[in-house]
Design an enzyme around this catalytic site. Sequence first.
Site, PDB file in Angstrom:
ATOM      1  N   LYS A 167      15.607  28.351  -6.768  1.00  0.00           N
ATOM      2  CA  LYS A 167      14.408  28.297  -5.939  1.00  0.00           C
ATOM      3  C   LYS A 167      13.361  29.238  -6.526  1.00  0.00           C
ATOM      4  CE  LYS A 167      13.257  30.817  -2.840  1.00  0.00           C
ATOM      5  NZ  LYS A 167      12.207  31.899  -2.657  1.00  0.00           N
TER       6      LYS A 167
ATOM      7  N   ASN B  71      -2.766 -19.955   8.559  1.00  0.00           N
ATOM      8  CA  ASN B  71      -3.697 -18.849   8.439  1.00  0.00           C
ATOM      9  C   ASN B  71      -2.945 -17.533   8.328  1.00  0.00           C
ATOM     10  OD1 ASN B  71      -6.051 -17.219   8.734  1.00  0.00           O
ATOM     11  ND2 ASN B  71      -5.618 -17.047  10.939  1.00  0.00           N
TER      12      ASN B  71
ATOM     13  N   ASN C  42      22.978  33.800 -20.415  1.00  0.00           N
ATOM     14  CA  ASN C  42      24.184  33.160 -19.885  1.00  0.00           C
ATOM     15  C   ASN C  42      24.521  33.795 -18.537  1.00  0.00           C
ATOM     16  OD1 ASN C  42      26.701  31.335 -20.761  1.00  0.00           O
ATOM     17  ND2 ASN C  42      27.432  33.100 -19.601  1.00  0.00           N
TER      18      ASN C  42
ATOM     19  N   GLY D 259      -3.236  -3.583   9.815  1.00  0.00           N
ATOM     20  CA  GLY D 259      -2.469  -2.386   9.557  1.00  0.00           C
ATOM     21  C   GLY D 259      -0.977  -2.591   9.506  1.00  0.00           C
TER      22      GLY D 259
ATOM     23  N   ALA E  69      31.516  41.578 -15.162  1.00  0.00           N
ATOM     24  CA  ALA E  69      31.862  40.726 -14.029  1.00  0.00           C
ATOM     25  C   ALA E  69      32.134  41.558 -12.790  1.00  0.00           C
ATOM     26  CB  ALA E  69      33.079  39.887 -14.376  1.00  0.00           C
TER      27      ALA E  69
ATOM     28  N   ARG F 276       7.869  -4.314  20.372  1.00  0.00           N
ATOM     29  CA  ARG F 276       9.170  -4.724  19.850  1.00  0.00           C
ATOM     30  C   ARG F 276       9.767  -3.721  18.872  1.00  0.00           C
ATOM     31  NH1 ARG F 276       8.316 -10.812  17.911  1.00  0.00           N
ATOM     32  NH2 ARG F 276       6.109 -10.296  18.090  1.00  0.00           N
TER      33      ARG F 276
ATOM     34  N   GLY G 169      -7.599  -9.457  21.664  1.00  0.00           N
ATOM     35  CA  GLY G 169      -7.527 -10.326  20.508  1.00  0.00           C
ATOM     36  C   GLY G 169      -8.289  -9.806  19.304  1.00  0.00           C
TER      37      GLY G 169
ATOM     38  N   ALA H  47      -5.673  -1.990  13.708  1.00  0.00           N
ATOM     39  CA  ALA H  47      -4.485  -1.145  13.905  1.00  0.00           C
ATOM     40  C   ALA H  47      -4.391  -0.668  15.345  1.00  0.00           C
ATOM     41  CB  ALA H  47      -4.533   0.048  12.955  1.00  0.00           C
ATOM     42  N   ALA H  48      -4.758  -1.534  16.288  1.00  0.00           N
ATOM     43  CA  ALA H  48      -4.804  -1.131  17.696  1.00  0.00           C
ATOM     44  C   ALA H  48      -3.602  -1.579  18.500  1.00  0.00           C
ATOM     45  CB  ALA H  48      -6.079  -1.671  18.344  1.00  0.00           C
TER      46      ALA H  48
END
Length: 453
Positions: free
Chosen positions: A349, A167, A375, A101, A421, A15, A78, A9-10
């Site tokens: 929440k 491969n 209600n 990776g 209300a 791109r 490499g 993962a180096a």
Amino acid sequence: MTQDIVILAAGKGSRMKSAFSKVLHKVGGSAMVRRVLTTASALPNAKLHLVVGHQGDQVEASCQDFMANVVWQNDPQGTGDALRRVAPYLQDNGATLTLYGDVPLIRASTLEKMTALSTPNTLVLLTISLDNPTGYGRIVRDEQNKVVAIVEQKDATDSQLAIKEVNTGILLAPNSHLQGWLAALTNNNAQGEYYLTDVIAMAARDGVDIVTVHPENEAEVAGVNDRIQLAALERELQHQQSITLMQNGATLFDPARIDIRGELTTGQDVIIDVNCVFEGNVVLGNGVEIGPNCHLRNCLIGDNTIIKSNTMIDESEVGDACDIGPFARLRPGTVLANNAKIGNFVETKKALIGEGSKVNHLSYIGDTEMGANVNVGAGTITCNYDGVNKHLTQVADNVFIGSNTSLVAPVQVAEGATIAAGSTITKRVGEKQLAFARARQTNKDNWPRPIKK
């Protein structure tokens, strides 16, 4: 046999044109390198090694929970160079499996097939045949069809370029041989790099058996170099997950229009409409129906609950036979008991909503403990925040709350109470009491209406 598993993962991933490491880009809601580590860590006797380089601090920090041995590859030269840097940490016995990776969809079942063939004198290679093998190293076999070498694209002859078997880069090599092979690697090639693939020719020379295993599909071994390839693997993963859901008894109105960014578990006869997104760990009970454009994250939904369109449920628990939405939002800490109803344009929440209670429309219920069969009228809110601290609203069973009521916390409403209300409630309401809390109304005769100028 003990397993050293090396995840490379180096790379920079230029791109991707990104401010952070390529392997941290996500597929199915999880960073690619984390997907590989998760798969690798499921193998028995696994010792993980993570090779990092470009922005390695980010990669190491995002993967620290895997407890992998982190090895730095600055100035990478490499794949062989990467393994050479890990070599001092490899176990004397056992074998080393090399993964990548940026190849996130490799399956544990494929790796298990490889490990099943591993012996102290066997090298296991994962290969695949492609109609268009351009860019891949070619698998070279002798007259007896034995693998003798891998030739990289830039170093291949015309006849070797015609080979379809390629491969994947994933191999499992016995440590007793691998250490010597790594030490013998050279960078005498077109790229000036140390190729891990050169150990194949060394294995053939040393009489080590080279066996091949093939993945179930090409996507398993597909790597990501740009955002186009990243998007392609995202769609492939979503397709695979949709197939699994339908095989397990869920109905998807359009399998191409669902996104699972985590883990989704479904019971029998679940119905999911289009454009739904599932994040984290989501569990749907039997008979759950989800309308279009819903977003569920880290939640548990009970049997036979209906979630209508454009609803968001986040870090919440919903009981059986509830009715939610459309356009509802359940924020973290919401718990709905069985048969509760949350209607359109209602937000909750950290609210406990009792069995059979209804918050039908245009309301905010936060930091609230609500009993059964309550209600709540339209436009009701709990005023839970004083600018510094949050406060609790407690509503007992069988309460009726009229429309456009404000409950100023901390406040309690006892069992069977009714709130008229338009009231603003600041004091406790007792059992079966009727609470009025309105400003006195004034009516003026012959009031002249404003005139449009």
